[in-house]
Motif scaffolding. Sequence first.
Motif, short mmCIF file in Angstrom:
data_model
loop_
_atom_site.label_atom_id
_atom_site.label_comp_id
_atom_site.label_asym_id
_atom_site.label_seq_id
_atom_site.Cartn_x
_atom_site.Cartn_y
_atom_site.Cartn_z
N LEU A 71 1.98 6.95 2.96
CA LEU A 71 2.21 5.52 3.16
C LEU A 71 3.18 5.01 2.11
O LEU A 71 3.13 5.43 0.95
CB LEU A 71 0.89 4.73 3.06
CG LEU A 71 -0.20 5.02 4.08
CD1 LEU A 71 -1.46 4.25 3.75
CD2 LEU A 71 0.28 4.70 5.50
N SER A 72 4.05 4.09 2.53
CA SER A 72 5.06 3.57 1.62
C SER A 72 5.20 2.06 1.79
O SER A 72 5.75 1.59 2.79
CB SER A 72 6.41 4.25 1.89
OG SER A 72 7.42 3.69 1.10
N ASN A 73 4.65 1.30 0.85
CA ASN A 73 4.82 -0.15 0.82
C ASN A 73 4.40 -0.81 2.14
O ASN A 73 5.17 -1.55 2.76
CB ASN A 73 6.27 -0.52 0.50
CG ASN A 73 6.41 -1.97 0.05
OD1 ASN A 73 5.54 -2.50 -0.64
ND2 ASN A 73 7.50 -2.62 0.45
N VAL A 74 3.17 -0.55 2.57
CA VAL A 74 2.64 -1.14 3.80
C VAL A 74 2.07 -2.52 3.50
O VAL A 74 1.25 -2.69 2.61
CB VAL A 74 1.55 -0.24 4.42
CG1 VAL A 74 0.89 -0.93 5.61
CG2 VAL A 74 2.15 1.09 4.84
N GLY A 119 5.19 6.17 7.50
CA GLY A 119 4.38 5.55 6.45
C GLY A 119 4.67 4.09 6.18
O GLY A 119 4.21 3.55 5.18
N GLN A 120 5.43 3.43 7.08
CA GLN A 120 5.75 2.03 6.90
C GLN A 120 5.52 1.25 8.18
O GLN A 120 5.54 1.83 9.28
CB GLN A 120 7.22 1.87 6.48
CG GLN A 120 7.59 2.57 5.19
CD GLN A 120 9.03 2.32 4.80
OE1 GLN A 120 9.43 1.18 4.58
NE2 GLN A 120 9.81 3.38 4.71
N VAL A 121 5.33 -0.07 8.04
CA VAL A 121 5.26 -0.91 9.23
C VAL A 121 6.67 -1.01 9.81
O VAL A 121 7.60 -1.48 9.16
CB VAL A 121 4.73 -2.32 8.89
CG1 VAL A 121 4.82 -3.23 10.11
CG2 VAL A 121 3.29 -2.24 8.41
N THR A 127 -3.64 7.29 10.35
CA THR A 127 -4.98 7.77 10.01
C THR A 127 -5.27 7.58 8.53
O THR A 127 -6.36 7.18 8.13
CB THR A 127 -5.15 9.24 10.41
OG1 THR A 127 -4.95 9.37 11.81
CG2 THR A 127 -6.53 9.76 10.04
N THR A 128 -4.26 7.85 7.69
CA THR A 128 -4.40 7.61 6.25
C THR A 128 -4.69 6.14 5.99
O THR A 128 -5.57 5.79 5.20
CB THR A 128 -3.12 8.02 5.51
OG1 THR A 128 -2.90 9.42 5.68
CG2 THR A 128 -3.22 7.71 4.02
N LEU A 129 -3.97 5.28 6.69
CA LEU A 129 -4.17 3.84 6.56
C LEU A 129 -5.60 3.46 6.94
O LEU A 129 -6.28 2.72 6.20
CB LEU A 129 -3.17 3.09 7.43
CG LEU A 129 -3.34 1.56 7.51
CD1 LEU A 129 -3.19 0.93 6.14
CD2 LEU A 129 -2.33 0.97 8.49
N LEU A 130 -6.08 3.97 8.06
CA LEU A 130 -7.44 3.65 8.50
C LEU A 130 -8.47 4.13 7.49
O LEU A 130 -9.44 3.42 7.20
CB LEU A 130 -7.71 4.27 9.87
CG LEU A 130 -9.04 3.88 10.51
CD1 LEU A 130 -9.06 2.40 10.88
CD2 LEU A 130 -9.33 4.73 11.74
N ASN A 131 -8.27 5.31 6.93
CA ASN A 131 -9.21 5.84 5.94
C ASN A 131 -9.27 4.96 4.69
O ASN A 131 -10.34 4.77 4.09
CB ASN A 131 -8.82 7.26 5.55
CG ASN A 131 -9.15 8.27 6.63
OD1 ASN A 131 -9.97 8.02 7.51
ND2 ASN A 131 -8.50 9.42 6.58
N LEU A 175 0.83 -1.21 0.00
CA LEU A 175 0.00 0.00 0.00
C LEU A 175 0.86 1.26 0.00
O LEU A 175 1.75 1.42 0.83
CB LEU A 175 -0.91 0.00 1.23
CG LEU A 175 -2.27 0.69 1.10
CD1 LEU A 175 -3.11 0.01 0.03
CD2 LEU A 175 -3.01 0.62 2.44
N LYS A 176 0.56 2.14 -0.94
CA LYS A 176 1.27 3.42 -1.04
C LYS A 176 0.22 4.52 -1.22
O LYS A 176 -0.77 4.35 -1.94
CB LYS A 176 2.22 3.42 -2.23
CG LYS A 176 3.00 4.73 -2.41
CD LYS A 176 3.82 4.74 -3.70
CE LYS A 176 5.00 3.80 -3.62
NZ LYS A 176 5.88 3.93 -4.83
N LYS A 177 0.44 5.64 -0.54
CA LYS A 177 -0.44 6.78 -0.70
C LYS A 177 0.39 8.05 -0.78
O LYS A 177 1.16 8.38 0.12
CB LYS A 177 -1.42 6.90 0.47
CG LYS A 177 -2.38 8.08 0.37
CD LYS A 177 -3.32 7.97 -0.84
CE LYS A 177 -4.28 9.14 -0.93
NZ LYS A 177 -5.22 9.01 -2.07
N ILE A 178 0.22 8.77 -1.90
CA ILE A 178 0.91 10.03 -2.12
C ILE A 178 -0.13 11.12 -2.30
O ILE A 178 -1.04 11.00 -3.13
CB ILE A 178 1.83 9.96 -3.36
CG1 ILE A 178 2.91 8.90 -3.15
CG2 ILE A 178 2.46 11.32 -3.63
CD1 ILE A 178 3.77 8.65 -4.39
#
Length: 255
Positions: free
Chosen positions: A25-28, A220-222, A49-53, A9-12
């Motif tokens: 998020l970067s490569n979750v 943005g990563q685990v 929060t981005t991840l939860l959304n 998962l990546k979000k920009i």
Amino acid sequence: MALLEVKNLKKIYSTRFGGNQVQALSNVNFSVEEGEYVAIMGESGSGKTTLLNILAALDKPTSGEVLLNGKSIAAVKEGNIAEFRRANLGFVFQDFNLLDNFSLEDNIFLPLVLARTPYKDMQQRIMPIAEKLGISDLLKKYPYEVSGGQKQRAAVARALITDPQIILADEPTGALDSKASDHLLDLFSGINKSGQTILMVTHSTKAASHASRVIFIKDGQVFHQIYKAGMSNEELYEKISHTLVVIAAGGNANE
């Protein structure tokens, strides 16, 4: 097969005029098994929060995918997203998100009303949940007539009444005093023991110590994971506290 799978998962985010980009998020990558109770922790701005959304289908990833029971959330058509959420996801928010002009009962019924569930079925569903959460005698009251802890229990009832595949909780103890927080966390543990899958985003070490696994997000990563296994809540609390200190110091969580 895992109930929830998060893959690459990546979000920009781009600024308003596209001049700058922020990678939230970067490569979750992680998965959640059916019946698990997972807490997600991280500093402000870590991406949780981005991840939860994205997990809640309120936002879309730039790349990667989220699978619920093997089905991609991104594949759900835009017009069906609300129905998908009602059918599969239960939500518990920090600020309760109750409607003040609705009784607690009507607030709890709301997702079923939107799904056009017959009133008789709604009545049959609410009573065992209300009894389990200790709010049977409060159902006719309005949110402004009850305490914060009672509001949150009503919000939990609303999340449970659709029999969701997973409950997504966003800082569920954030607006509660310590006594109400303890009560809510005990309820969450009991709900989880009955088979309900829970994923909770929290800043609270105490809240996270009730989970069976804690995932730490950093930049943005685990960053790290802790499995409770045979640990007590107190022992897990200490492990979480140590990891948070390491994250803040920029060190290695395995040290």
